[in-house]
Design a protein around this motif. Sequence first.
Motif, PDB file in Angstrom:
ATOM      1  N   ASP A  18       0.832  -1.196   0.000  1.00 27.74           N
ATOM      2  CA  ASP A  18       0.000   0.000   0.000  1.00 27.74           C
ATOM      3  C   ASP A  18       0.877   1.260   0.000  1.00 27.74           C
ATOM      4  N   ASP A  19       1.897   1.264   0.845  1.00 25.24           N
ATOM      5  CA  ASP A  19       2.781   2.417   0.948  1.00 25.24           C
ATOM      6  C   ASP A  19       3.609   2.581  -0.336  1.00 25.24           C
ATOM      7  N   LEU A  20       4.076   1.433  -0.871  1.00 27.91           N
ATOM      8  CA  LEU A  20       4.899   1.462  -2.087  1.00 27.91           C
ATOM      9  C   LEU A  20       4.133   2.062  -3.269  1.00 27.91           C
ATOM     10  N   VAL A  21       2.906   1.626  -3.458  1.00 25.79           N
ATOM     11  CA  VAL A  21       2.150   2.122  -4.615  1.00 25.79           C
ATOM     12  C   VAL A  21       1.829   3.603  -4.437  1.00 25.79           C
ATOM     13  N   LYS A  22       1.529   4.012  -3.215  1.00 22.43           N
ATOM     14  CA  LYS A  22       1.191   5.429  -2.979  1.00 22.43           C
ATOM     15  C   LYS A  22       2.416   6.323  -3.176  1.00 22.43           C
ATOM     16  N   LYS A  23       3.563   5.906  -2.657  1.00 22.67           N
ATOM     17  CA  LYS A  23       4.742   6.787  -2.695  1.00 22.67           C
ATOM     18  C   LYS A  23       5.544   6.654  -3.976  1.00 22.67           C
ATOM     19  N   SER A  24       5.501   5.455  -4.624  1.00 20.74           N
ATOM     20  CA  SER A  24       6.413   5.245  -5.753  1.00 20.74           C
ATOM     21  C   SER A  24       5.736   4.859  -7.056  1.00 20.74           C
ATOM     22  N   GLY A  25       4.438   4.643  -7.030  1.00 18.55           N
ATOM     23  CA  GLY A  25       3.734   4.269  -8.263  1.00 18.55           C
ATOM     24  C   GLY A  25       4.141   2.901  -8.780  1.00 18.55           C
ATOM     25  N   VAL A  26       4.528   1.994  -7.853  1.00 15.08           N
ATOM     26  CA  VAL A  26       4.894   0.621  -8.239  1.00 15.08           C
ATOM     27  C   VAL A  26       3.924  -0.336  -7.556  1.00 15.08           C
ATOM     28  N   LEU A  27       3.263  -1.161  -8.359  1.00 17.42           N
ATOM     29  CA  LEU A  27       2.267  -2.065  -7.785  1.00 17.42           C
ATOM     30  C   LEU A  27       2.821  -3.482  -7.617  1.00 17.42           C
ATOM     31  N   LEU A  28       2.787  -3.963  -6.368  1.00 11.20           N
ATOM     32  CA  LEU A  28       3.034  -5.380  -6.063  1.00 11.20           C
ATOM     33  C   LEU A  28       1.732  -5.938  -5.512  1.00 11.20           C
ATOM     34  N   LEU A  29       1.556  -7.242  -5.612  1.00  7.47           N
ATOM     35  CA  LEU A  29       0.288  -7.840  -5.162  1.00  7.47           C
ATOM     36  C   LEU A  29       0.531  -8.632  -3.872  1.00  7.47           C
ATOM     37  N   PRO A  30      -0.082  -8.197  -2.758  1.00  6.41           N
ATOM     38  CA  PRO A  30       0.139  -8.937  -1.502  1.00  6.41           C
ATOM     39  C   PRO A  30      -0.398 -10.359  -1.580  1.00  6.41           C
ATOM     40  N   GLY A  31       0.349 -11.300  -0.981  1.00  2.00           N
ATOM     41  CA  GLY A  31      -0.066 -12.706  -1.008  1.00  2.00           C
ATOM     42  C   GLY A  31      -1.395 -12.946  -0.315  1.00  2.00           C
ATOM     43  N   SER A  32      -1.814 -11.999   0.512  1.00  2.00           N
ATOM     44  CA  SER A  32      -3.119 -12.158   1.186  1.00  2.00           C
ATOM     45  C   SER A  32      -4.254 -12.241   0.161  1.00  2.00           C
ATOM     46  N   MET A  33      -4.024 -11.737  -1.044  1.00  2.00           N
ATOM     47  CA  MET A  33      -5.050 -11.850  -2.095  1.00  2.00           C
ATOM     48  C   MET A  33      -5.198 -13.310  -2.548  1.00  2.00           C
ATOM     49  N   TYR A  34      -4.229 -14.158  -2.144  1.00  3.18           N
ATOM     50  CA  TYR A  34      -4.304 -15.602  -2.407  1.00  3.18           C
ATOM     51  C   TYR A  34      -4.573 -16.370  -1.113  1.00  3.18           C
ATOM     52  N   ASP A  35      -5.000 -15.629  -0.079  1.00  7.84           N
ATOM     53  CA  ASP A  35      -5.192 -16.214   1.256  1.00  7.84           C
ATOM     54  C   ASP A  35      -3.885 -16.747   1.835  1.00  7.84           C
ATOM     55  N   ASP A  36      -2.755 -16.203   1.385  1.00  5.91           N
ATOM     56  CA  ASP A  36      -1.459 -16.579   1.953  1.00  5.91           C
ATOM     57  C   ASP A  36      -1.207 -15.646   3.137  1.00  5.91           C
ATOM     58  N   SER A  37      -0.852 -16.225   4.294  1.00  5.68           N
ATOM     59  CA  SER A  37      -0.681 -15.379   5.475  1.00  5.68           C
ATOM     60  C   SER A  37       0.787 -15.292   5.869  1.00  5.68           C
ATOM     61  N   ARG A  38       1.666 -15.660   4.937  1.00  8.18           N
ATOM     62  CA  ARG A  38       3.087 -15.717   5.303  1.00  8.18           C
ATOM     63  C   ARG A  38       3.916 -14.585   4.709  1.00  8.18           C
ATOM     64  N   ASN A  39       3.245 -13.496   4.336  1.00  9.30           N
ATOM     65  CA  ASN A  39       3.974 -12.295   3.900  1.00  9.30           C
ATOM     66  C   ASN A  39       4.607 -12.388   2.503  1.00  9.30           C
ATOM     67  N   HIS A  40       4.078 -13.271   1.642  1.00 10.02           N
ATOM     68  CA  HIS A  40       4.580 -13.311   0.269  1.00 10.02           C
ATOM     69  C   HIS A  40       3.929 -12.220  -0.575  1.00 10.02           C
ATOM     70  N   PHE A  41       4.488 -11.990  -1.726  1.00 14.38           N
ATOM     71  CA  PHE A  41       3.862 -11.075  -2.683  1.00 14.38           C
ATOM     72  C   PHE A  41       4.137 -11.580  -4.099  1.00 14.38           C
ATOM     73  N   ARG A  42       3.226 -11.208  -5.010  1.00 15.31           N
ATOM     74  CA  ARG A  42       3.404 -11.655  -6.394  1.00 15.31           C
ATOM     75  C   ARG A  42       4.233 -10.623  -7.149  1.00 15.31           C
ATOM     76  N   LEU A  43       5.234 -11.139  -7.849  1.00 18.29           N
ATOM     77  CA  LEU A  43       6.111 -10.310  -8.662  1.00 18.29           C
ATOM     78  C   LEU A  43       5.923 -10.741 -10.118  1.00 18.29           C
ATOM     79  N   GLY A  44       5.592  -9.797 -10.990  1.00 20.02           N
ATOM     80  CA  GLY A  44       5.395 -10.124 -12.409  1.00 20.02           C
ATOM     81  C   GLY A  44       6.693  -9.953 -13.173  1.00 20.02           C
ATOM     82  N   LEU A  45       6.983 -10.884 -14.074  1.00 25.57           N
ATOM     83  CA  LEU A  45       8.265 -10.867 -14.787  1.00 25.57           C
ATOM     84  C   LEU A  45       8.123 -10.624 -16.286  1.00 25.57           C
ATOM     85  N   GLY A  46       6.894 -10.429 -16.750  1.00 19.55           N
ATOM     86  CA  GLY A  46       6.665 -10.445 -18.194  1.00 19.55           C
ATOM     87  C   GLY A  46       6.575  -9.090 -18.870  1.00 19.55           C
TER      88      GLY A  46
END
Length: 368
Positions: free
Chosen positions: A323-351
Amino acid sequence: MSLPPFKIERYFAKYEFTTEFLLCSSDCEAMSVADLLSFEPGAAEKFQTLWLGYTESQGSPTLRKEICNLYTTIQPEDVLVHTGAEEAIYLFMHAMLKENDHVIVHAPHYQSLSEVAKGLGCQVSPWLAREENGWALDLDELRHLMRPSTKAIVVNTPHNPTGYLMPRADFDELHKIAQEKKLLLFCDEVYRESEYNPADRLPAGCDYGEHAVSLGVTSKTYGLAGLRIGWIATKNKDVYRKMASLKDYTTICNSAPSEFLAEVALRNRQKLIDRNLGIIQHNLSVVDDLFTRYSSLFTWVRPKAGSMAFPKLLKGDIERFCDDLVKKSGVLLLPGSMYDDSRNHFRLGLGRKNLPQAVQRLEEYLSK
Ligand SMILES: Cc1ncc(COP(=O)(O)O)c(C=O)c1O
């Protein structure tokens, strides 16, 4: 049937068209209609004269013939074309599952792979991939998850969001188990043909026999999400007939322009694969360096295929970080909680082509 909000879609809806750097996209870099048509002399002129009437419900015969080239034993009558992979997931579950059926689903996963079954009243057990095992799935665990009411297994390899690619011996064994137990095996293969080492490519599920259904789409490996052309391939006539009959209540048939363009894309798919794997390989070298520099802040399991990875933030809370990253830097990462992951992962796109600039922006943020 009631379905909860699709978390990833809602998260993207907030940012996708307003954020400068999407560093968590699941698809590869797209291209314009003109660039795609330029692959074939005469295609642009043909596209202009395309008839805009209804199309054949199963998908045009020439497109289905082209799709068969992805498989070794599949005939055009085994292919049912849909509006994206998403429609095919929805129809497969509606066609083949009913209340109280038990379904085992590879997890973490793209939400609809379990949610549609849950919405139908099925019992769903996650078959959990763990980071400490390189995101591998354990076949013994699968055997323990089985119940007398188990009807289907859902797997996704190459995997969203980890980039895990199942080893051939495990995939063979999985098919053996499904066949012995008379279960349907739904193989979400939307990232197939994006293996970094082509020798690692698995046979398609549908080529193993009637128990299996393969799911494909133009969106991911080929980078053409806007076409909204997906398909299933299966030798199971019962699955095919039931899905085809439900399709009359969703989209009836596919978009004629999209079918035309999908056919051009698939005839030239090696060019698309080479282009997109080139982007991914370059991006991987950039993120390898980033994660080496920030090894105290992130874990990094390098994917074997696909356009995604699922690293972990070792300090702080991933939702607040994103949330802070997208607001301050305009870079979007997807928190793993959107996959019901509770271990602090995030999705990184490579394409995406602009990953190096996005990573630079991320690093500026981290250094502050
Ligand atoms: C594993 C998986 N299956 C299916 C889909 C749906 O694909 P589409 O949006 O092209 O319908 C996605 C999209 O992200 C996905 O990642």
